[in-house]
Design a protein around this motif. Structure first.
Motif, PDB file in Angstrom:
ATOM      1  N   ASP A 143      10.887  -4.014   1.093  1.00  0.00           N
ATOM      2  CA  ASP A 143      10.074  -3.838   2.299  1.00  0.00           C
ATOM      3  C   ASP A 143       8.808  -3.027   2.042  1.00  0.00           C
ATOM      4  O   ASP A 143       7.742  -3.320   2.610  1.00  0.00           O
ATOM      5  CB  ASP A 143      10.904  -3.156   3.389  1.00  0.00           C
ATOM      6  N   ASP A 144       8.897  -2.005   1.186  1.00  0.00           N
ATOM      7  CA  ASP A 144       7.711  -1.175   0.960  1.00  0.00           C
ATOM      8  C   ASP A 144       6.617  -1.937   0.224  1.00  0.00           C
ATOM      9  O   ASP A 144       5.431  -1.630   0.366  1.00  0.00           O
ATOM     10  CB  ASP A 144       8.072   0.100   0.200  1.00  0.00           C
ATOM     11  N   CYS A 145       6.996  -2.959  -0.557  1.00  0.00           N
ATOM     12  CA  CYS A 145       5.977  -3.780  -1.229  1.00  0.00           C
ATOM     13  C   CYS A 145       5.354  -4.779  -0.260  1.00  0.00           C
ATOM     14  O   CYS A 145       4.145  -5.034  -0.309  1.00  0.00           O
ATOM     15  CB  CYS A 145       6.600  -4.517  -2.418  1.00  0.00           C
ATOM     16  N   PHE A 146       6.179  -5.343   0.612  1.00  0.00           N
ATOM     17  CA  PHE A 146       5.648  -6.294   1.587  1.00  0.00           C
ATOM     18  C   PHE A 146       4.670  -5.625   2.557  1.00  0.00           C
ATOM     19  O   PHE A 146       3.797  -6.276   3.114  1.00  0.00           O
ATOM     20  CB  PHE A 146       6.792  -6.949   2.374  1.00  0.00           C
ATOM     21  N   GLU A 147       4.828  -4.324   2.757  1.00  0.00           N
ATOM     22  CA  GLU A 147       3.934  -3.619   3.668  1.00  0.00           C
ATOM     23  C   GLU A 147       2.510  -3.535   3.121  1.00  0.00           C
ATOM     24  O   GLU A 147       1.585  -3.202   3.857  1.00  0.00           O
ATOM     25  CB  GLU A 147       4.481  -2.219   3.944  1.00  0.00           C
ATOM     26  N   LEU A 148       2.333  -3.819   1.825  1.00  0.00           N
ATOM     27  CA  LEU A 148       0.996  -3.803   1.244  1.00  0.00           C
ATOM     28  C   LEU A 148       0.215  -5.061   1.593  1.00  0.00           C
ATOM     29  O   LEU A 148      -0.994  -5.115   1.376  1.00  0.00           O
ATOM     30  CB  LEU A 148       1.087  -3.665  -0.281  1.00  0.00           C
ATOM     31  N   LEU A 149       0.896  -6.087   2.116  1.00  0.00           N
ATOM     32  CA  LEU A 149       0.209  -7.321   2.470  1.00  0.00           C
ATOM     33  C   LEU A 149      -0.614  -7.126   3.741  1.00  0.00           C
ATOM     34  O   LEU A 149      -0.346  -6.236   4.552  1.00  0.00           O
ATOM     35  CB  LEU A 149       1.226  -8.447   2.682  1.00  0.00           C
ATOM     36  N   LYS A 150      -1.608  -7.992   3.891  1.00  0.00           N
ATOM     37  CA  LYS A 150      -2.467  -7.910   5.079  1.00  0.00           C
ATOM     38  C   LYS A 150      -1.849  -8.597   6.292  1.00  0.00           C
ATOM     39  O   LYS A 150      -2.319  -8.436   7.399  1.00  0.00           O
ATOM     40  CB  LYS A 150      -3.831  -8.530   4.766  1.00  0.00           C
ATOM     41  N   HIS A 197      17.592  -5.762   2.704  1.00  0.00           N
ATOM     42  CA  HIS A 197      16.309  -5.066   2.709  1.00  0.00           C
ATOM     43  C   HIS A 197      16.461  -3.722   2.006  1.00  0.00           C
ATOM     44  O   HIS A 197      17.399  -2.961   2.290  1.00  0.00           O
ATOM     45  CB  HIS A 197      15.809  -4.862   4.144  1.00  0.00           C
ATOM     46  N   ILE A 198      15.544  -3.444   1.063  1.00  0.00           N
ATOM     47  CA  ILE A 198      15.592  -2.185   0.332  1.00  0.00           C
ATOM     48  C   ILE A 198      14.187  -1.589   0.244  1.00  0.00           C
ATOM     49  O   ILE A 198      13.190  -2.249   0.526  1.00  0.00           O
ATOM     50  CB  ILE A 198      16.142  -2.373  -1.102  1.00  0.00           C
ATOM     51  N   ASN A 199      14.135  -0.330  -0.135  1.00  0.00           N
ATOM     52  CA  ASN A 199      12.885   0.342  -0.486  1.00  0.00           C
ATOM     53  C   ASN A 199      12.875   0.455  -1.999  1.00  0.00           C
ATOM     54  O   ASN A 199      13.712   1.157  -2.584  1.00  0.00           O
ATOM     55  CB  ASN A 199      12.824   1.722   0.164  1.00  0.00           C
ATOM     56  N   GLU A 207       3.153   4.562   1.201  1.00  0.00           N
ATOM     57  CA  GLU A 207       4.515   4.114   0.904  1.00  0.00           C
ATOM     58  C   GLU A 207       4.506   2.760   0.216  1.00  0.00           C
ATOM     59  O   GLU A 207       3.858   1.827   0.671  1.00  0.00           O
ATOM     60  CB  GLU A 207       5.316   4.026   2.205  1.00  0.00           C
ATOM     61  N   GLY A 208       5.225   2.657  -0.885  1.00  0.00           N
ATOM     62  CA  GLY A 208       5.269   1.404  -1.639  1.00  0.00           C
ATOM     63  C   GLY A 208       4.386   1.448  -2.857  1.00  0.00           C
ATOM     64  O   GLY A 208       4.744   0.922  -3.901  1.00  0.00           O
ATOM     65  N   LYS A 209       3.222   2.065  -2.766  1.00  0.00           N
ATOM     66  CA  LYS A 209       2.305   2.078  -3.902  1.00  0.00           C
ATOM     67  C   LYS A 209       2.819   2.962  -5.026  1.00  0.00           C
ATOM     68  O   LYS A 209       2.479   2.748  -6.187  1.00  0.00           O
ATOM     69  CB  LYS A 209       0.921   2.544  -3.456  1.00  0.00           C
ATOM     70  N   SER A 210       3.618   3.980  -4.697  1.00  0.00           N
ATOM     71  CA  SER A 210       4.142   4.855  -5.729  1.00  0.00           C
ATOM     72  C   SER A 210       4.988   4.082  -6.728  1.00  0.00           C
ATOM     73  O   SER A 210       4.842   4.219  -7.934  1.00  0.00           O
ATOM     74  CB  SER A 210       4.978   5.971  -5.088  1.00  0.00           C
ATOM     75  N   ALA A 211       5.891   3.225  -6.219  1.00  0.00           N
ATOM     76  CA  ALA A 211       6.758   2.433  -7.089  1.00  0.00           C
ATOM     77  C   ALA A 211       5.951   1.443  -7.917  1.00  0.00           C
ATOM     78  O   ALA A 211       6.195   1.274  -9.110  1.00  0.00           O
ATOM     79  CB  ALA A 211       7.809   1.701  -6.259  1.00  0.00           C
ATOM     80  N   LEU A 212       4.989   0.791  -7.287  1.00  0.00           N
ATOM     81  CA  LEU A 212       4.181  -0.179  -8.007  1.00  0.00           C
ATOM     82  C   LEU A 212       3.359   0.494  -9.098  1.00  0.00           C
ATOM     83  O   LEU A 212       3.215  -0.031 -10.196  1.00  0.00           O
ATOM     84  CB  LEU A 212       3.262  -0.914  -7.030  1.00  0.00           C
TER      85      LEU A 212
END
Length: 332
Positions: A255-262, A288-290, A314-319
């Motif tokens: 979910d945290d990666c999908f939140e980066l989408l527009k 669903h996971i973080n 949120e999400g960018k840290s993992a990427l």
């Protein structure tokens, strides 16, 4: 001198008249050249080069005959495949996309383990394919062997480094093809040429008998037009398939990666879930996971690469952690 003579003399010395005449002549020449090039292009389109430039070595490795019962039936009978120029084949020199490499190395004494596994299952190897020199490149262009023609779009590059393998599959010259994927070497040409590709986890398929670009990243994968054939090749090469292991069928959403989408996260999830319902095999409800929390909990060695979520969205840290690790591995 009469008036007509004077006007003629004036016209012949007028620079504007000469400019207009020059432009007209240039236009005629340009149109003639365009027509000539179009005729040449049409002639070339009607008679494309043999094999679309996909192969650098044409050969035939026939499979052993089907063993009698009670032996299991071969999984890939009557299928043909090709391999990239970094796969060793007994009695042939692997060129690695470079003529100097091929000239200065001896013929292989053994055939690559993955090729042997496919031959054992009834498939026939029909050649080695063009690739970027030494596997360094993403366009698929090769100065020495020529650039394979992308069947999906002849005016653009086929993608690399395993360009020839993707072109051979896309042009229906073989049912499937092998290549090595380091940082997209199979996935990029697959997307450019409109074919399917599977890259398993690193180390799952033996790379014994392949010329390495990066030991820590090289992974053997395969391309095919038909998803059924893609799956059958996986059954022949993946050890989990041979052991009969069956995992649960479930999609996991980071979910945290999908939140980066527009686009809204839920809209993406709904589209994927609706597509899953049409598949012939039953899937469990999605999970669903973080991914940031997952990495911190399950991969302790990556903790030091993760920055606190308060510093980054949120999400960018993992990427960012994964990107940093990949860059460090490339330097090894």
């Amino acid at each position: 001198m009469d008036s007509s003579a004077r006007s003629g003399a004036t016209g012949s010395s007028n620079p504007r008249a000469w400019i207009v005449a020059g432009v007209a002549v240039a236009g005629v020449i340009v149109l003639a050249e365009v027509a000539r090039r179009r005729r040449r292009w049409l002639r070339g389109k009607s008679s494309p080069p043999p094999y679309s430039g996909a192969f650098c070595d044409r050969l035939e490795l026939a499979p052993p005959p089907q063993p009698p019962p009670p032996a299991a039936r071969q999984q890939l009978p009557d299928l043909t495949f090709a391999v990239s120029d970094n796969f060793e084949i007994e009695g042939y020199v692997a060129g690695f996309g470079n003529p100097d490499w091929k000239r200065t190395h001896k013929a292989a004494s053994h055939t690559a383990a993955a090729v042997k596994a496919l031959l054992k299952q009834g498939a026939t190897c029909v050649g080695r394919t063009v690739m970027d020199e030494l596997g360094f490149g993403v366009t698929g262009e090769n100065l020495h062997c020529g650039t394979p023609i992308n069947p999906a779009s002849p005016s653009v590059v086929p993608g690399g480094s395993c360009s020839g393998s993707a072109v051979a599959v896309s042009a229906q010259l073989v049912e499937f093809a092998l290549g090595t994927d380091t940082t997209g070497d199979l996935r990029i040409p697959a997307s450019f040429c409109g074919v399917l590709c599977f890259r398993p986890s690193h180390g799952v398929v033996s790379t014994l008998g392949t010329l390495p670009n990066s030991h820590s990243l090289d992974t053997i994968g395969w391309l095919a037009r038909d998803p059924h054939i893609l799956s059958r090749v996986g059954d022949a090469l993946l050890p989990a398939a041979a052991c009969g292991l069956k995992g649960k069928r479930q999609l996991v959403f980071a979910d945290d990666c999908f939140e980066l989408l527009k686009i809204p996260n839920q809209k993406t999830v709904d589209v994927i879930e609706n597509a899953v319902r049409t598949l012939p095999y039953g899937f469990q409800p999605p999970k669903h996971i973080n991914i940031g929390q997952y990495i911190s909990s399950n991969v302790p060695s990556l903790k030091e690469f993760c920055e606190p979520s308060t510093k980054l969205q949120e999400g960018k840290s993992a990427l960012k952690a994964l990107c940093t690790v990949m860059l460090l591995l490339q330097r090894i």
